[in-house]
Write a protein that holds these residues in place. Sequence first.
Motif, PDB file in Angstrom:
ATOM      1  N   SER A   1       1.753  -9.666   5.738  1.00 34.34           N
ATOM      2  CA  SER A   1       2.199  -8.419   5.037  1.00 34.34           C
ATOM      3  C   SER A   1       3.976  -8.577   4.457  1.00 34.34           C
ATOM      4  O   SER A   1       3.867  -8.076   3.570  1.00 34.34           O
ATOM      5  N   SER A   2       4.558  -9.077   5.666  1.00 27.77           N
ATOM      6  CA  SER A   2       5.880  -9.329   5.162  1.00 27.77           C
ATOM      7  C   SER A   2       6.117 -10.107   4.093  1.00 27.77           C
ATOM      8  O   SER A   2       7.059  -9.867   3.244  1.00 27.77           O
ATOM      9  N   VAL A   3       5.110 -11.235   4.115  1.00 23.44           N
ATOM     10  CA  VAL A   3       5.310 -12.344   3.180  1.00 23.44           C
ATOM     11  C   VAL A   3       4.940 -11.851   1.700  1.00 23.44           C
ATOM     12  O   VAL A   3       5.791 -11.796   0.523  1.00 23.44           O
TER      13      VAL A   3
ATOM     14  N   LEU B   1      12.075  -6.964  -8.462  1.00 25.23           N
ATOM     15  CA  LEU B   1      13.417  -7.173  -8.944  1.00 25.23           C
ATOM     16  C   LEU B   1      13.658  -8.008 -10.196  1.00 25.23           C
ATOM     17  O   LEU B   1      14.477  -7.789 -11.162  1.00 25.23           O
TER      18      LEU B   1
ATOM     19  N   VAL C   1      -2.397  -1.613  22.091  1.00 24.79           N
ATOM     20  CA  VAL C   1      -1.587  -3.028  22.000  1.00 24.79           C
ATOM     21  C   VAL C   1      -2.186  -3.827  20.600  1.00 24.79           C
ATOM     22  O   VAL C   1      -3.215  -3.971  20.284  1.00 24.79           O
ATOM     23  N   ASN C   2      -1.089  -4.225  19.916  1.00 25.64           N
ATOM     24  CA  ASN C   2      -1.182  -4.976  18.683  1.00 25.64           C
ATOM     25  C   ASN C   2      -1.553  -6.287  18.898  1.00 25.64           C
ATOM     26  O   ASN C   2      -0.350  -7.018  19.245  1.00 25.64           O
ATOM     27  N   TYR C   3      -2.504  -6.965  18.701  1.00 25.31           N
ATOM     28  CA  TYR C   3      -2.800  -8.530  19.002  1.00 25.31           C
ATOM     29  C   TYR C   3      -2.317  -9.472  17.609  1.00 25.31           C
ATOM     30  O   TYR C   3      -2.415 -10.498  17.948  1.00 25.31           O
TER      31      TYR C   3
ATOM     32  N   ALA D   1       8.452  -7.812  -3.721  1.00 22.99           N
ATOM     33  CA  ALA D   1       9.883  -6.940  -4.077  1.00 22.99           C
ATOM     34  C   ALA D   1      10.631  -8.245  -5.086  1.00 22.99           C
ATOM     35  O   ALA D   1      11.346  -7.586  -5.836  1.00 22.99           O
ATOM     36  N   ALA D   2      10.457  -9.322  -4.681  1.00 22.94           N
ATOM     37  CA  ALA D   2      11.139 -10.286  -5.775  1.00 22.94           C
ATOM     38  C   ALA D   2      10.617 -10.066  -7.136  1.00 22.94           C
ATOM     39  O   ALA D   2      11.479 -10.279  -7.988  1.00 22.94           O
TER      40      ALA D   2
ATOM     41  N   ALA E   1       5.031  -8.622   0.900  1.00 31.37           N
ATOM     42  CA  ALA E   1       6.006  -7.512   0.482  1.00 31.37           C
ATOM     43  C   ALA E   1       7.435  -8.171  -0.003  1.00 31.37           C
ATOM     44  O   ALA E   1       7.801  -7.760  -1.024  1.00 31.37           O
ATOM     45  N   ALA E   2       7.480  -9.500   0.522  1.00 31.42           N
ATOM     46  CA  ALA E   2       8.914 -10.245   0.077  1.00 31.42           C
ATOM     47  C   ALA E   2       8.516 -10.678  -1.453  1.00 31.42           C
ATOM     48  O   ALA E   2       9.484 -10.151  -2.372  1.00 31.42           O
TER      49      ALA E   2
END
Lengths: 240, 134
Positions: free
Chosen positions: B10-12, B22, B2-4, B18-19, B14-15
């Motif tokens: 990490s999404s932020v 680009l 179970v991932n608590y 990516a920006a 990565a965003a």
Amino acid sequence: MLILFFRSVILYTMVFAILRLTGKRQISDLQPFDLVMTLLLAELASHPASDIATPLLYGAVPILTLFLVQQLLAYLSLKSHKIRSFVCGRPLIVIANGIIQESVLKAARYTMNDLLEQLRIKDIFEIDKVAYAILETNGSLSVLPKGIHQQPSFGDFKLKPPEEQPPHILVLDGTVFREELQRAGKSEEWLKLQLQRMGVKHVKDVFFASLSANGLLHVQDKERAGGKDRRIQTTVTDHG
Amino acid sequence: MVNYKPSARSSVIAAVAAAAILLVIFIFPNMIVKDLSEKVSAKTRSTIEALYAKDWDMANTDMEFVANTLAENEHTLMLFMDHRLVDELIAAARGCLHLVRKHDSAQVFVELEFIINRIEYLAETEKFMWGNLL
């Protein structure tokens, strides 16, 4: 050919990382903007992966752009109810107070066959048993049965409910998960002791071991070690 | 397991990464291709003028510059441009150089116009224009 191999590996890694970063929903649970992204990603990655005359950036730039757009839409949907409604749509009540909403079904292009099928999937074979049915934005149907057809709960009978915590998976395929042991408040020594009590010689012989919140330790051996299924009640307060 | 801890951070990250990637890709290819296009098309036009004036030495010097510049920038161009276009451009420049050395003015004009057309096309593909967008 080696170039094709490495280009494919790079693009696969990129698509995989982006799909993981955008969330781990199943295909059936995808919102429209997630589905669009998933469909486009495959197409965008396949062309530069197979054609070495196309620069890798021709695939990478659109993929990164889609990722950014998707992240932005997800963020805006989280912050604004209006944007969420626009991007994801709204849940539709297809049965209200036991009455099928014909106009809603037509607007959603949802046939009676679709509705009956979804109800059957939820083990409801008579539409008469349904008080409310809501078509969710991801296409699934949520159903509230009429009062007399609802299942009674532990609370209704004033019974002690089972523990609300999920079981801790302590061993999988011979590997001990120390983090999970810590969460359960146990140590490796405690686990080894319990396995010894159950007659298991090595943890490598264990295919699966889980500890439920009420202290029940469930262990199954690997097939080569006999494949035996064992259960033992441990004390919940024993912190090893 | 179970991932608590959902990894929103990490999404932020990565965003943002990516920006940034680009942004770099939007700025540098445009600069490189624009600069190269201006240099090559100016020298190619200068070759045409030299050929009209029957100055074969001048035409040869200009054409050598064009062929060498394109060959030197081949790998950089291939990062951002269709490899076939880049190959065609370099081959045309080499062909022109041979024609100029052979004093073949009939065929060389066709090849020179091809180089101008291709190098300007490469630069235009990086421009933000309605024509490219639609």
